[in-house]
Each structure stands twice: as C-alpha cells, then as structure tokens.
Design an enzyme around this catalytic site. Structure first.
Site, short mmCIF file in Angstrom:
data_model
loop_
_atom_site.label_atom_id
_atom_site.label_comp_id
_atom_site.label_asym_id
_atom_site.label_seq_id
_atom_site.Cartn_x
_atom_site.Cartn_y
_atom_site.Cartn_z
N GLU A 167 31.75 -44.23 -89.50
CA GLU A 167 30.79 -43.92 -88.45
C GLU A 167 30.88 -42.44 -88.08
O GLU A 167 29.87 -41.75 -87.98
CB GLU A 167 31.06 -44.79 -87.21
CG GLU A 167 30.06 -44.54 -86.09
CD GLU A 167 30.42 -45.28 -84.80
OE1 GLU A 167 31.62 -45.51 -84.56
OE2 GLU A 167 29.49 -45.62 -84.05
N SER A 173 23.58 -52.64 -81.31
CA SER A 173 22.20 -52.37 -81.69
C SER A 173 21.82 -53.29 -82.84
O SER A 173 22.68 -53.77 -83.59
CB SER A 173 22.01 -50.89 -82.06
OG SER A 173 22.98 -50.47 -82.96
N SER A 177 32.69 -53.36 -79.47
CA SER A 177 32.91 -53.04 -78.05
C SER A 177 32.76 -54.25 -77.15
O SER A 177 31.98 -55.16 -77.44
CB SER A 177 31.90 -51.99 -77.59
OG SER A 177 32.08 -50.79 -78.25
N GLU A 218 35.63 -37.57 -73.72
CA GLU A 218 37.01 -37.51 -73.25
C GLU A 218 37.97 -37.94 -74.36
O GLU A 218 39.00 -37.30 -74.59
CB GLU A 218 37.20 -38.40 -72.02
CG GLU A 218 36.52 -37.87 -70.74
CD GLU A 218 35.01 -38.06 -70.74
OE1 GLU A 218 34.50 -38.91 -71.51
OE2 GLU A 218 34.32 -37.37 -69.98
N GLN A 259 27.11 -54.73 -85.46
CA GLN A 259 28.54 -54.52 -85.28
C GLN A 259 28.99 -55.11 -83.94
O GLN A 259 28.42 -54.75 -82.90
CB GLN A 259 28.80 -53.01 -85.34
CG GLN A 259 30.23 -52.60 -85.13
CD GLN A 259 30.31 -51.24 -84.44
OE1 GLN A 259 29.44 -50.88 -83.66
NE2 GLN A 259 31.37 -50.50 -84.71
#
Lengths: 396, 380, 396, 380
Positions: A233, A150, A118, A366, A115
């Site tokens: 996910e 990953s 990010s 958060e 994936q």
C-alpha cells in the site's frame, strides 16, 4: 525454468495475443482472460498465474503495445485493493490452490476485493484489533467490527485479519484470512464522511464462517502477512509522477490567473509560498522516482505522503479563503457512494474537507513521523509497555 | 494565461559517480583542514581564510575551474559538480571564496567569452585571461556588488570607477574586483592605487564582508553597459542557484548533528531523542532536507544544461532552501539546549551562516517575486 | 501580633522615614538600611526582616511615596536573583539566624547573590544533578560543576543544590545550601555565548567547604526547597506589563516606518502578522495582570514565556532579513561581561541571536509545553522510569 | 510616524459576575436544546433553526436586546454581554440568527437612532420601531450584504431596490431585510411582493446562506446614502468584533473535546493524550485559545465603551481569532483520527463553522490590511 524473456520476446507475445484475440472483435472480459493466460497480465508473476517470471520493468513494453492497439485494460482504479494489496499477499503466502483460485478473477476484475483491517478501537495501533476468529471444525467463526472499508459493498472477497489467540501479546495472536463477502453474517453499512459522501463502509461480522482453507499463512502469523499487504500500500502511494501544477496547486493557480478581482497581497504571498512548496514536492517525488529507476530506492517515499497531506490541506484551505463569498458555498451535501475518489475533483470546499483525511488514512501523519524518526534517522524508540503483554490485558 | 510552462526536459536529480568521487575528495580535505574547532578559532582571527586549504581545494582538487571549459583552462565540468563542492563547504561552513570567486565571478566572466556568447571578444580577451587564472586557483576575484543583491536586482551602483560599494562578500581576500558601473564592467586590482578595501563586521564570521572604495582608480574594461548587465545577472543567477546547495549542506549538517546529539544526550533517564515531540520535529526537518536536495539539484542541473527553466528553477530553489537552512540551524541550537548557545559549540557558526545566506543573492521573498513573474502568478 | 496595617499607615510610616532620613542628605546605603529597618523594604515580609507583616499589595503605596520623594532604590535589576529567588527561599526555609544574617545585606544590595543550580548534565532534568556534597564534621565538602550562572563573578553568596545521597532516587537525595563565593575552591569562568558576550559563567567547585549552619531546609529535602526558588522565578518572568509595541516588535516597526525603501509585500505581510501576535500577547499579559489584581490568578503565566520566546525569535529574524545588506552586519563580537542584559538592546543581529536563548533559559519551551499539557490541560504524563531508581543507576 | 497610538484607556479584559451569570443561563439553555446530535440532524433538515430555542434565548433570556438601550425596548447592556452569548453559541455551533440579527442588524439600526446620533429622526422613527421588535425577539432582521463583507468594504451593491445580493447569512429566517442601496438604506419585508429569498448550499450547515432578489419591491426608507454607509460600517464592525467571541467559543470546544478524547482514547496501551507530540500541540493550542480570549475581550470592551481604539481592536481580534478557530477545529479533526472524519461526530460542524467564520465579515488578511492602516505600518 523458462528461457530468459526479454523486451523483444514480450513484444512478440503481445502481438501474438493481439492477433489471436483482436480487441475490436473480442469481448472485454474474454480479452483480459486471454491476456492473463498468455502471461501478459503482470509479467513478473509466475507462469500460469498471469506472468512470465520476467523482470517487472518489461511490463511497460506490454502495456505500450496494448495501448497502441486500443486493447481494453482491467480498470485498475476500480480493483486497486485487489491488485495492490490482496494479490501480492496471496502470491507471497497463498497455497497453490489459493493462487489458482483467486488471482485470475481478481486481475480480470470479475471479483472485486476489499480490505478488513482497521477497527474502531484499532487505528494507528492496528495490531490491537479485537475481531475474534474462533476455530470450529474445519471453519473459523468470525465476530467483530471493521471500519474504513472502501468498495465493501461491491466486493466479492475481503482480506481480513482477526485475533485467534487473545492470550498472546497483540502482534502474535493474529491470523490472516480470505473472507467471503456474500456470507450472511457480513453486514456492510455506508459510513458517511464530513464531505457528505460515503466513500467507505463499516462492516459488521457476526458468526461469519471462513473455511480454514481460506487462511493465508500460518495461524498466529497474520501480523507478518499483513506487513506484506501494507508495504505494498505504501509503495503505491509514493510512486506516482506528477506534472508541474499537477496536484492540488493546479485549481487554485488557475483561479488566481483567471480571477484577478480575487487577488490580495496576503493571498498572493501565501499562494507563492505554497506554489514553491508544491513544485519542490513534485521535484522530490521525481527524484525518488529516478532513484527507484536507478535501483537506489531512498527513504524519501515515507516523506512524500506527509508532504502531500500537508500541502493538500494548506492549498485547499487557501483556495476556500481566496474564493471569499464563493468559498462559503458547497456543491452538494447529498450522501452518495462514489465509485472512484478524486481528491482534486469537485469544488474547493470538497477539496478542503476531503484533504483532511489525507493525514489520517493509510497511516496518520503522526505515525509516519515516528517511522521517519526511528527508521530513517535512527532515533531511539519511546519506552513501550505493550509488546510483551497478553492482548487481553491491554488497556483500551 | 491558463497553464504554466512545463519544464522543457526531465532534469537529472541524482548524483553521478564522478560527482560522488568529487564529494569524497572535498570532504576528506575539509575534514583534515576545516574541522569545527579550527573554523571557530579562525573565524575571529584577522585571517579567517586558510590559504593552504584554498590551494588544495582550488588547484589540487581543481574545484576552482569546474565551470570553465577546458580550452579556457578549466575542468570543463558544470554547475552540477560545483554544487557538490558547495554542499560540502556548507557542511563545514569553511571559509573559502568558492561561491564568490569560482562561481559568481567565474560565471560573470564566462558570459563575456565565446562560451557565453555575449561579446565577440571571444576566448582571447582580458576576460578570458582572468578566467584562466581563476580556473587555475592562482588568483581570486569577486563581483563588486552588495552580497544581498538578487539576480534581477543588480543595477550598477557606480556611475564610474569612483565611489563606494558596501557589503561585498570575500572582497578582503580577492585579488581582483569585478566592478559593474554605468559605463560597463571593469577588472580592478585589489592593491591598485585608489582602491581601498575596508573590512566590515559580519553577522556570519565565516564569510567576511568588506566595503570597496574607489577614488581615481584604474581598471581593465571587460564589457560595455549592456553586456555587463547581462553578465552580472548571469553571475548572480548562478550564485543564487548554487547557494541552494550550500544551504542544503548547512541543513544536512545541522540535522545530522542534532540527531547525533539527541541520541547521546540523556535526561530523565532516556535519550532526549526518544521524546516524541523532538522526534517529530527532526522528522519534519528531514523531510525539508530531502526536499531541499531535490530543489537544489534541480537548480544546478538547469544551470548546467542551460535550460530555459533555469531562472524559475533557481528562484524556486532559493525561495525554498533559504528557509530550510535557517530552520535547521535554529532547531539545531534549540535542541542542543544550553550548549548550543555557547561560542565553543559550532552550532552558532551554522546559524549565522544560514541567516546570512538567507539574505545573500536575494531573500526568499525576492525569489518568490521572481516565481510570481516566471510562473505567471501576478501580484494584485 | 501587630495591629492591622493599612495603606494610610504605610504612607504615614514612609513619610516618617523620609523625614528622619531625607534622601537628599542621606547616603544611598544608609537610606536603604533605614528603609529596611522601618519595615518598608518589602512590607509583606515579617517585622524585623524588612517588612510589616502587611498585605503585599500595600507595597505600591510605599514605592509611590518614595519615588515621589526621589528616594534611591536598591537597583533591583542588579540584585534580581537575591530578591527574586534567594530571599523567598531563605524566608521560607531559613533559620531565624539565617534570616537575620542574610536578608538585610541582600535587600540593601551590599551582598549580591547568584544561583548554582544547572549543570552541564542536568538542564531540563535539573533533579539529575551530579554535584556532590559530602558531610565532614560540621561542614559539607562540595565538588562539581555548575553552569549558566549569571552574576557569579560579582556574587558574595550563592544558593546551591547538591547531591547528598546518590543511593536514593534523584529527587530525594538533594540538599540545599548557601555557598560562600569567596571560598578558595570556587572557580568562576566566563561562558561566552553566540552573541559574543559572556553573560553567564561556569562555576567549578573543588573541595568547597560549607558549614552545616548554611544548609537551608532538612538534609535530603533540597528538591522541595528548590521548588520555592523556581516558582518565584517563573512568577517574576510572567508578571510584567508592557505598552503597545513595547517589546521586540518596537524596533522593527520603527524601522518599517522610517525606512520605506526596505519595504516589500512579503515582509509587510509577515510584519503585520507578527504585529498582531505581539499586540495579542500584550493583551494576554494584561489580562493575566488583571486576573492577579482581582485575586483570580490564571494559568496563563506559563504560556506567556512560551509566547514571548517565539515572538522574540520570529520578530528579530524578520528584522534581520528586512534590513538586507545591513542585516548581514553585526555590531561587535568582542567578548564583554555585561552588567545587565536588555533583550531588545544593541542591533538587530544581536536581538536575533540573543533571543534564541529565550526558549532555553529559565525552562525550555519543550518543558513548559509539557507543564501546560499536564498541569493546565490535565493530559496524562508519559510513562517514566526515572522516579524510583537510585540516582547512581540512572543513564547519562 | 514614529510611535503607534497607545490605547486610550486600559480595557477591562475580565468577565463580570453578571456576565458569568448570563453565560450560565445561555449554556444551560443550549445544553438542553442544542446538543450535538440535535444540531447534526437539524443541519440537514429544511429548518435548521429551532424556533423554541430562539424564543428562549432572544426573549426568555433577553439576549436579543442586549445592545439596545432600555428606552428603546432593550436590556441596556453592551457588546461585552453579547460577546458572552456568542462564545456560548460558538461552543455549540447552534443555528440561531444572533450574530446577524441581534448584533449586525441591531447595531446598524442603533446607528440610525438618537443613540447612534446619525439621523435627527431620533428614537421615534421606523428604525427605532424595528429596533424594539428586534430587541424583544419578536422579529429578526439581517443586513443584506454578502457574509464575506469586511467593515471597510461595504459598497452598496444595489443601485436601488432592484437586483440580487448573494450569500446573505440567515436571510432565510429573517422577517426583515435591511437593504443598503446607492439611494440609502431600506427595510424590506421578507414576504413582501417582489422579494425572493433563495437558499444556497452553504459550507457551514449551521448558518444558512441565501440570495435575495428584488424586482419591483417596496421598502421603508431608513436612511440616506451617507448615513446608510456609516450605519452599515458600524454594524459590520460590531459583527466582526463579536465574531471573535464566537470563534473563541469554537476554539474552546475543539480544544476541550480533543483533550477529553485523547485522554480516553487508548492506543499502544497508553492514552494517546500521553504522547508528547500530541501534548505539545494541544498545549500550543491552549496558548492560542488563551490569547484569543484576550483579543476577543479587548474588541468587545472597545465596542462597548465606544473607544476610538475599537477599529484597531476589532481588526486585531479578527486577524488573530479567525486562524485560532480554524487551527483548533483542524487539530480537533486530526487528533480524533478517523472518527473525526465522520458525519456522525460533531467535529465537522466546528470545522465548517470555523472555516466559514474565517471569511465572514472579512478574512484575516483583510483585517491585517486594516491593521496596516490603523497602526501606521503602510504597504510598500
């Protein structure tokens, strides 16, 4: 329309598969391909794509029959991103051609997926991503940097989101692609973590060419497509069932029982508090599971990841301290690229360090607290100034 | 000593439709008769209890007899249903001797009947007769032990029916006192000669405490010393287990009210509930409430099914839910700002109830000690 | 200009005062008036207003001499708002006439002061206050509601802030007044708290007339004037010195020592943790005091109130629990109006309930954390939308 | 047992001008020779210690001899100045055997000289000779006890100079090992026959640990059993007390770096440091750091002045500062997000150092046990 498929029917088909392809004498991949073609891979998928258009709950019957017959499985942990994230997105947004091309080798495990979401500058604020995809004839040319990937070094394909229009507000200028990881412009570098391991990678994309036929969903709607990926996910994180002392509390409880010389009243009080909290978290997860089974999904799932991150960190922190002299040691700092990651594996020091990531990866605690506050409790959002501004004008 | 006992069966942690119906009935009654202004005014009056509310709850809805089998005059339901009643009583902090009479005293007596299987006296002795009265709601009884007594800590305080027992919850409204002595368990009428019930000034105004002084009082013997100890222990275990549901109710109200208030209250031209630090605190509280629900349901289910896991389930629930209720009430006061510190706002009633509940039937610390024993995590 | 005053000189003047007005034979008020007129009330105030224009540090020498001579003091706890808040503001912004009129009876204690700042709708956001002051000839006519006013029923005068221009942004339309508490439009009602006591009051203002000569500072600059008042409040909270076990930790430590039957390992661990934190808070306060004495004031003061609020709450919470059966009881719920408040006074239940106010009164802990984050750490402010909007257009 | 002992005198909790000058010198040196990339690379190398850095610190600045009187070859300063050095070493997590050699071993030897007043051997025995070498920085020594040993917990692990001691900090670079045995304290050369120092894999890469195995080794006797126990205890007390200053330095760096990063890092078109929940957490951390400074200064001052309050001051400082350093490092990692989890960012070095320090010379829990005794708050 196929006739309604029930448990008896899937069992019959499973036995038929086993009879035609006896696991003892059939190669692993051949068996998996036959299983896929029989619609018994994921029964809730469409016919012809590994499924039977059947209710998801019938899968259990298939899996039980196959396990009893010692049939090989597709090693789901190794291909988790493909199964959990890429497949539902391809199913939801892919063209017929894309579904036919990708789902079978994905499920069988012939092609591993990773994936590419990010970026160093886009973590919690994923929609601010800066990787560019520029149209060039029938292709898109992609440049940028992704991180926390990953399986990138093992992957044949990647799901990728990239910015196709920097003049639009950030959520609206993103498109979603299938990226060929063998493209010469893809450079995968291991990213070493505080544990010493390199579980993840950085992926540098330089002039990577992606044919437009590998776009998933319309141009500019990549953010919406990515929501499907990310929702799947979250679900996979929250749904699993654990036995009493099944998680991080297990090793420290065993140490406590086996090593009386380590005990103090201070550590005892902390252990008891954490044991109770771990048991309550287990029950909370079990209650969530019962709600799902009863068809009343609750919002508790958002909370489970928060709870386990905190517990994993506090419990492993206590464990290191409890071990005293031994807690000052570490197993091995050698950089390795582990195939699979077990949070409770290795030694206490590893557990302590690795668990620090539990409150960051897959959505920081958060951000999850914001989500709970706004979506579950209905608290008002903070004033925002990033929704209607062209991406290129955002501060970074 | 290498692996913990796994729970013998998977508990049912959900609410059934019957339980939800019961909740609706209790909630409607309490909304009608125990709204916050009523409770605040009643709290300081000489009679905090509303007799009409009690009759409607105990007899009308039949909540008093939930734990009692039908053949003994009850509803033949279980701790699961009684836990739902307590959630609602917690949500309103309504003064009613439900936990003390309909759970603890009732469970103590149940242990002495055929159902409880302790005494051969079975279903026709004095314990059964009193049980039927409690189940019907026509009389109330309380166990004469200090409210802070944990399930494992009930040593009979009195040698015989003579002396003083401090801090008995709801004693002031009870018709009957179940008095454990070194000689056994006795039922003593509250207005009998030689019986004095002296009100104390409680931290929690919605659950009065009193001291019981016996001097030359007579009582009906219910059980000998061994059966008494077992029955008292069972009564307190049920009390501690279902108190977790009351604590869940307290925490739920505190969170819901805090969310409501901070959404409406504006400061700095924004709802204060839009400030991230407050949002995170309320989200964390939500997670605690969700977790407390699982723990409380688990305890109620273990008690209802007579699971051998019940002592651990109760200890875990009390060790966890006590703190959640206090934390929720403290955050409720703090996030209301000044108004939460006033007598006219109900937040203080919840704070006091939560704090008192954190001591009732044993502190969280006492219950963690029980966990240490039951989960085989021994002290140094 | 007066000649420089030093410690020897103030000692000399103090002895002169004592000789002229022997405390043993002088009435209390007469002595205090004489002390004021001798410039020994607050030596750093101007001559003629109770001071000598001397350094503040010389006050210690005066106080020591007077204490040694058994002279009466002005009971500073009873008139704390006058001394700590009203006086510095009058000194800073008052006209000569105002200073002459108000400071002497204030210091002597003949006139008690209270503070009319907070409102039900303006707590943390004090500048949003809604009490109106409308000009009418030489007077202002004031209508509104104030809250959390201590000593209101005993007070002769109040410092008051009110809105004089609702069309300006909130900070700019406020003016500062001295309000006569005997005005018939002033209605003081006790405000009962969760302790059962009524330590504070609500004050309803209906057509209260204030002469313009009782305005402090220019029209529209009341917010700036109020900062002087509030800064002095903060300082008075942070500056005091306490001995080991001097605060809330004292009673619970004594109970622990005297009542072995209450002890458990769980409460022991919590007591030790809190004892250490209380001792460290004491040292932190002591360090702050040493910095002030050395002329290097640190920002630690902002933190001390935060620390003590949390500690008071946790310690008293433990104490109630430790007491068990006794912790379930309360001394007395009767509504009284206490003259003075002692946070560590009365029983454990009272301490527990009263300490809940420590994180609200005089600036909530939430606001103090913002202040620390922005002013001490230099973290960026949140985006705001209330600074340039007319007060009347704010949401409430 | 009704009132605690008050501290005998008011401690000086500030920094003197000399101390600030010393800090500037150490900080400049470390900025030059121990910046984060250097430390990260060195951490995994075979020789994490930079000999040049040590010489500049120990000999050039004279930090190695701060605790040692001038007549014994030292600087004649005190624990207050050594604490300042340790704050700076904590801020950089620079690998240097300062705490182990210049504080613990040095203080142990000081206890054996005339200054320490234990042995009549005075200022001319082998302890004094070794002390002069340590003070000059020309040699280093470590006390051969496991790094986790609290001041009150040092039983001599060995009967004689034979056997293995695990987990000795900085043993791999020490020239001399001070070995407590049941027969007394010995100085053993690291390269002497029968001495094997085996490196272990430490959690904290910046402070190597090693096991010492003695088989037929010879050593110089320094003290008999009683004097040895007293000296070791004093050495460990100084180590624990000044470790608080190292922990303060760690916490300070973590907070400052987190503030810096969250001011610069933008997400959602805002600096992440403008989000209130993060601001409140950093403000709370600031309050902890400010408090840790007071506690650490108090311990250093009590050790420097030989105050009878020193054992309590040290126990309080360790019980408090251990947790602050760990909390600061954990928040540093968390508030950095993913980058804080990487090997290339220095945050992990601080996390590992802080965690290891929380065990070194006794955990916070062990020090709270000492507080219980010293403050007369006995266990049940």
């Amino acid at each position: 329309m196929s006739p309604a498929v029930d448990a008896a029917e899937v069992r019959r088909r499973t036995r038929e598969l086993l009879a035609a392809h006896p696991p003892a004498t059939t190669g692993r991949t051949d068996f998996l391909k036959a299983r896929f073609d029989a619609g018994l891979a994921w029964v809730h998928y469409p016919q012809g794509l590994g499924g039977l258009d059947a209710p998801r709950s019938l899968q259990q019957a298939v899996d039980a029959e196959l396990a009893a017959a010692d049939a090989p499985d597709n090693d789901p942990r190794r291909i988790g991103i493909g199964l959990g994230m890429a497949a539902p997105t391809i199913l939801g947004y892919g063209t017929d051609e894309q579904k036919r091309r990708f789902l079978r080798p994905l499920w069988v495990g012939e092609e591993v997926w990773c994936q590419l979401f990010s970026e160093p500058g886009a973590g919690s604020d994923l929609a601010a991503l800066a990787t560019r995809a520029v149209r060039d004839g029938d292709d898109w040319v992609v440049d940028g940097q992704k991180v926390w990937t990953s399986s990138a070094h093992a992957a044949r394909w990647a799901i990728l989101i990239a910015r196709t229009d920097p003049d639009l507000p950030k959520h609206r200028g993103i498109s979603y692609f299938i990226c060929d990881m063998t493209d010469p412009g893809v450079d995968v570098r291991p990213l070493r973590q505080i544990t010493g391991e390199a579980e993840f990678n950085e992926v540098f994309l330089s002039g990577v060419r992606i044919p437009d036929s590998h776009r998933l969903g319309p141009v500019g709607e990549g953010w919406k497509v990515a929501q499907t990926t990310l929702m799947n996910e979250r679900v996979s994180i929250g749904g699993s069932r654990i036995p009493r002392e099944g998680g991080m509390i297990g090793p420290v409880s065993r140490t406590w029982r086996e090593r009386p010389e380590l005990r103090t009243h201070g550590t005892h009080q902390r252990l008891l508090t954490l044991w109770v909290e771990a048991e309550v978290a287990r029950l909370t997860g079990e209650r969530l599971r019962q709600q799902l089974v009863a068809g009343q999904p609750g919002p508790e799932g958002s909370g489970m990841k928060l709870a386990f991150a905190r517990l994993n960190q506090e419990i492993s922190g206590l464990e290191v301290e409890l071990l005293g002299d031994e807690g000052l040691l570490y197993g091995d700092w050698t950089m390795v690229r582990p195939e699979l990651v077990d949070f409770t594996g290795r030694d206490a020091g590893y557990r302590y360090l690795r668990s620090k990531g539990n409150s960051i990866e897959g959505g920081t605690s958060e951000v999850l607290l914001n989500i709970v506050a706004e979506r579950v409790l209905g608290l008002p959002a903070e004033p925002r100034n990033d929704k209607d501004v062209a991406w290129k004008d955002l501060s970074r | 000593m290498t692996a913990p006992a796994q729970p013998p069966a998977t508990p049912d942690l959900l609410y059934s439709q019957d339980e939800e119906d019961l909740r609706s009935a209790v909630r409607a009654l309490l909304a009608d008769r125990a709204d916050a202004p009523t409770v605040i005014v009643a709290a300081e009056s000489a009679t905090p209890y509303d007799q009409g509310l009690w009759e409607a709850l105990a007899t009308g809805i039949g909540a008093a007899g939930l734990l009692v089998p039908e053949k003994l005059g009850g509803q033949g339901a279980s701790h699961r249903e009684a836990a739902v009643v307590l959630e609602e009583l917690g949500r309103t902090v309504a003064p009613a001797p439900y936990l003390t009479s309909s759970v603890v005293a009732t469970e103590t007596l149940l242990a002495l009947t055929g159902t409880g299987g302790i005494t051969p006296a079975g279903d026709s002795g004095p314990a059964a007769a009193l049980l039927a009265e409690l189940a019907s709601g026509s009389r109330t009884a309380v166990l004469a032990v200090p409210f802070a007594t944990p399930p494992g800590g009930a040593q009979a305080a009195l040698a015989a029916l003579d002396g003083t027992v401090q801090g008995i919850a709801d004693a002031a409204v009870a018709d009957v006192l179940l008095v454990p002595t070194a000689e056994g368990l006795y039922a003593v009428g509250a207005t009998a000669p030689g019986v004095a019930v002296e009100p104390l000034v409680p931290l929690d105004l919605t659950r009065p405490l009193a001291a019981l002084t016996l001097s030359g009082a007579a009582g009906t013997p219910l059980a000998g010393p061994d059966a008494s100890a077992t029955a008292v222990r069972r009564g307190l275990l049920a009390g501690a287990g279902l108190l977790a549901s009351e604590q869940l109710g307290i925490a739920e109200w505190c969170l819901a009210e805090t969310v409501r208030y901070t959404r409406e209250r504006h400061q700095f031209n924004r709802p204060v509930g839009s400030f991230q630090a407050l949002k995170h605190r309320m989200a964390q509280l939500w997670l605690e409430v969700v977790s407390a629900r699982a723990a409380a349901r688990n305890a109620a289910d273990a008690l209802a099914t007579g699971s051998p896991d019940a002592p651990l389930a109760v200890a875990v629930a009390q060790a966890y839910c006590s703190g959640v209720a206090v934390h929720a009430a403290e955050e409720c006061v703090q996030l209301h700002g000044g108004i939460g510190m006033t007598w006219e706002h109900p937040a203080h009633l919840y704070l006091k109830r939560a704090k008192a509940d954190s001591i009732a039937y044993g502190t969280a610390g006492r219950h963690r000690e029980a966990v240490a024993e039951l989960a085989e995590l021994p002290a140094p």
